[in-house]
Design a protein around this motif. Structure first.
Motif, PDB file in Angstrom:
ATOM      1  N   GLN A 148       0.828  -1.209   0.000  1.00 27.72           N
ATOM      2  CA  GLN A 148       0.000   0.000   0.000  1.00 27.72           C
ATOM      3  C   GLN A 148       0.861   1.257   0.000  1.00 27.72           C
ATOM      4  O   GLN A 148       0.520   2.248  -0.643  1.00 27.72           O
ATOM      5  CB  GLN A 148      -0.908   0.038   1.233  1.00 27.72           C
ATOM      6  CG  GLN A 148      -2.086  -0.883   1.147  1.00 27.72           C
ATOM      7  CD  GLN A 148      -2.899  -0.893   2.421  1.00 27.72           C
ATOM      8  OE1 GLN A 148      -2.370  -0.709   3.516  1.00 27.72           O
ATOM      9  NE2 GLN A 148      -4.185  -1.121   2.288  1.00 27.72           N
TER      10      GLN A 148
ATOM     11  N   GLY B  91      -5.081  -5.590  -7.575  1.00 30.53           N
ATOM     12  CA  GLY B  91      -6.157  -5.520  -8.546  1.00 30.53           C
ATOM     13  C   GLY B  91      -7.156  -4.428  -8.207  1.00 30.53           C
ATOM     14  O   GLY B  91      -7.643  -3.718  -9.089  1.00 30.53           O
ATOM     15  N   SER B  92      -7.437  -4.264  -6.923  1.00 30.57           N
ATOM     16  CA  SER B  92      -8.380  -3.222  -6.508  1.00 30.57           C
ATOM     17  C   SER B  92      -7.816  -1.823  -6.733  1.00 30.57           C
ATOM     18  O   SER B  92      -8.568  -0.855  -6.781  1.00 30.57           O
ATOM     19  CB  SER B  92      -8.768  -3.393  -5.037  1.00 30.57           C
ATOM     20  OG  SER B  92      -7.713  -2.986  -4.172  1.00 30.57           O
ATOM     21  N   GLN B  93      -6.496  -1.720  -6.889  1.00 32.20           N
ATOM     22  CA  GLN B  93      -5.839  -0.440  -7.132  1.00 32.20           C
ATOM     23  C   GLN B  93      -5.536  -0.220  -8.617  1.00 32.20           C
ATOM     24  O   GLN B  93      -4.845   0.719  -8.979  1.00 32.20           O
ATOM     25  CB  GLN B  93      -4.541  -0.350  -6.320  1.00 32.20           C
ATOM     26  CG  GLN B  93      -4.741  -0.447  -4.824  1.00 32.20           C
ATOM     27  CD  GLN B  93      -5.613   0.664  -4.294  1.00 32.20           C
ATOM     28  OE1 GLN B  93      -5.350   1.838  -4.521  1.00 32.20           O
ATOM     29  NE2 GLN B  93      -6.681   0.299  -3.583  1.00 32.20           N
ATOM     30  N   GLY B  94      -6.020  -1.126  -9.465  1.00 35.46           N
ATOM     31  CA  GLY B  94      -5.843  -0.969 -10.906  1.00 35.46           C
ATOM     32  C   GLY B  94      -4.572  -1.574 -11.471  1.00 35.46           C
ATOM     33  O   GLY B  94      -4.207  -1.299 -12.608  1.00 35.46           O
ATOM     34  N   TYR B  95      -3.890  -2.411 -10.711  1.00 34.78           N
ATOM     35  CA  TYR B  95      -2.660  -3.049 -11.175  1.00 34.78           C
ATOM     36  C   TYR B  95      -2.957  -4.401 -11.800  1.00 34.78           C
ATOM     37  O   TYR B  95      -3.878  -5.100 -11.381  1.00 34.78           O
ATOM     38  CB  TYR B  95      -1.679  -3.276 -10.019  1.00 34.78           C
ATOM     39  CG  TYR B  95      -0.935  -2.050  -9.585  1.00 34.78           C
ATOM     40  CD1 TYR B  95       0.315  -1.774 -10.098  1.00 34.78           C
ATOM     41  CD2 TYR B  95      -1.482  -1.174  -8.665  1.00 34.78           C
ATOM     42  CE1 TYR B  95       1.018  -0.649  -9.702  1.00 34.78           C
ATOM     43  CE2 TYR B  95      -0.789  -0.044  -8.262  1.00 34.78           C
ATOM     44  CZ  TYR B  95       0.458   0.211  -8.786  1.00 34.78           C
ATOM     45  OH  TYR B  95       1.143   1.320  -8.396  1.00 34.78           O
ATOM     46  N   LYS B  96      -2.155  -4.780 -12.780  1.00 35.70           N
ATOM     47  CA  LYS B  96      -2.124  -6.137 -13.298  1.00 35.70           C
ATOM     48  C   LYS B  96      -0.974  -6.825 -12.582  1.00 35.70           C
ATOM     49  O   LYS B  96       0.061  -6.206 -12.326  1.00 35.70           O
ATOM     50  CB  LYS B  96      -1.894  -6.139 -14.809  1.00 35.70           C
ATOM     51  CG  LYS B  96      -3.047  -5.534 -15.581  1.00 35.70           C
ATOM     52  CD  LYS B  96      -2.779  -5.574 -17.061  1.00 35.70           C
ATOM     53  CE  LYS B  96      -3.922  -4.887 -17.800  1.00 35.70           C
ATOM     54  NZ  LYS B  96      -3.677  -4.857 -19.237  1.00 35.70           N
TER      55      LYS B  96
ATOM     56  N   THR C 230      -2.205  -9.829  -4.543  1.00 35.36           N
ATOM     57  CA  THR C 230      -2.831  -9.791  -5.863  1.00 35.36           C
ATOM     58  C   THR C 230      -4.215  -9.149  -5.796  1.00 35.36           C
ATOM     59  O   THR C 230      -4.563  -8.304  -6.622  1.00 35.36           O
ATOM     60  CB  THR C 230      -2.927 -11.212  -6.458  1.00 35.36           C
ATOM     61  OG1 THR C 230      -1.606 -11.742  -6.599  1.00 35.36           O
ATOM     62  CG2 THR C 230      -3.616 -11.210  -7.804  1.00 35.36           C
ATOM     63  N   ARG C 231      -4.991  -9.514  -4.790  1.00 33.53           N
ATOM     64  CA  ARG C 231      -6.332  -8.944  -4.626  1.00 33.53           C
ATOM     65  C   ARG C 231      -6.255  -7.440  -4.385  1.00 33.53           C
ATOM     66  O   ARG C 231      -6.978  -6.661  -5.001  1.00 33.53           O
ATOM     67  CB  ARG C 231      -7.048  -9.632  -3.461  1.00 33.53           C
ATOM     68  CG  ARG C 231      -8.502  -9.268  -3.328  1.00 33.53           C
ATOM     69  CD  ARG C 231      -9.222 -10.047  -2.224  1.00 33.53           C
ATOM     70  NE  ARG C 231      -8.889 -11.468  -2.203  1.00 33.53           N
ATOM     71  CZ  ARG C 231      -8.188 -12.065  -1.233  1.00 33.53           C
ATOM     72  NH1 ARG C 231      -7.760 -11.380  -0.202  1.00 33.53           N
ATOM     73  NH2 ARG C 231      -7.932 -13.348  -1.284  1.00 33.53           N
ATOM     74  N   PHE C 232      -5.368  -7.024  -3.487  1.00 31.63           N
ATOM     75  CA  PHE C 232      -5.219  -5.600  -3.207  1.00 31.63           C
ATOM     76  C   PHE C 232      -4.750  -4.850  -4.450  1.00 31.63           C
ATOM     77  O   PHE C 232      -5.295  -3.799  -4.799  1.00 31.63           O
ATOM     78  CB  PHE C 232      -4.235  -5.356  -2.063  1.00 31.63           C
ATOM     79  CG  PHE C 232      -3.882  -3.913  -1.913  1.00 31.63           C
ATOM     80  CD1 PHE C 232      -4.780  -3.023  -1.350  1.00 31.63           C
ATOM     81  CD2 PHE C 232      -2.678  -3.419  -2.380  1.00 31.63           C
ATOM     82  CE1 PHE C 232      -4.477  -1.673  -1.251  1.00 31.63           C
ATOM     83  CE2 PHE C 232      -2.366  -2.083  -2.280  1.00 31.63           C
ATOM     84  CZ  PHE C 232      -3.270  -1.201  -1.716  1.00 31.63           C
TER      85      PHE C 232
ATOM     86  N   LYS D 188       0.750  -0.930 -13.972  1.00 29.54           N
ATOM     87  CA  LYS D 188      -0.505  -0.210 -14.274  1.00 29.54           C
ATOM     88  C   LYS D 188      -0.649  -0.099 -15.759  1.00 29.54           C
ATOM     89  O   LYS D 188       0.250  -0.080 -16.499  1.00 29.54           O
ATOM     90  CB  LYS D 188      -0.489   1.178 -13.652  1.00 29.54           C
ATOM     91  CG  LYS D 188      -0.874   1.115 -12.205  1.00 29.54           C
ATOM     92  CD  LYS D 188      -1.611   2.357 -11.801  1.00 29.54           C
ATOM     93  CE  LYS D 188      -2.109   2.136 -10.382  1.00 29.54           C
ATOM     94  NZ  LYS D 188      -2.891   3.183  -9.892  1.00 29.54           N
TER      95      LYS D 188
ATOM     96  N   ASN E  75      -3.402 -12.367  -1.311  1.00 31.05           N
ATOM     97  CA  ASN E  75      -3.799 -11.105  -0.683  1.00 31.05           C
ATOM     98  C   ASN E  75      -3.226  -9.897  -1.411  1.00 31.05           C
ATOM     99  O   ASN E  75      -3.923  -8.905  -1.638  1.00 31.05           O
ATOM    100  CB  ASN E  75      -3.400 -11.084   0.788  1.00 31.05           C
ATOM    101  CG  ASN E  75      -4.226 -12.025   1.627  1.00 31.05           C
ATOM    102  OD1 ASN E  75      -5.330 -12.403   1.260  1.00 31.05           O
ATOM    103  ND2 ASN E  75      -3.691 -12.425   2.764  1.00 31.05           N
TER     104      ASN E  75
END
Length: 64
Positions: free
Chosen positions: A17, A43-48, A39-41, A64, A37
């Motif tokens: 973060q 993804g929620s921030q727009g990252y691949k 990966t999920r975070f 990004k 965890n």
């Protein structure tokens, strides 16, 4: 680069973060739960996320 090997969640996610302002980030972890965890975070921030396994360690490349 974030080296979170040996740390239990949520510390790896907290460390990521703090670094998510970058367009590319490399994260080193050492367990599958942390891979999921982070990966999920990410993804929620727009990252691949690309995951590479190397023995017991994992390298996650966030872009990004």
């Amino acid at each position: 680069m974030v080296d979170a090997r040996g740390l239990a969640c949520p510390m790896p996610v907290v460390m990521v973060q703090k670094e998510v302002k970058k367009s590319e980030l490399t994260v080193l972890v050492d367990n599958q739960c942390t891979v999921e965890n982070v990966t999920r975070f990410a993804g929620s921030q727009g990252y691949k996320v690309a995951v590479k396994a190397d023995g017991e360690d994992f390298t996650l490349i966030l872009t990004k």
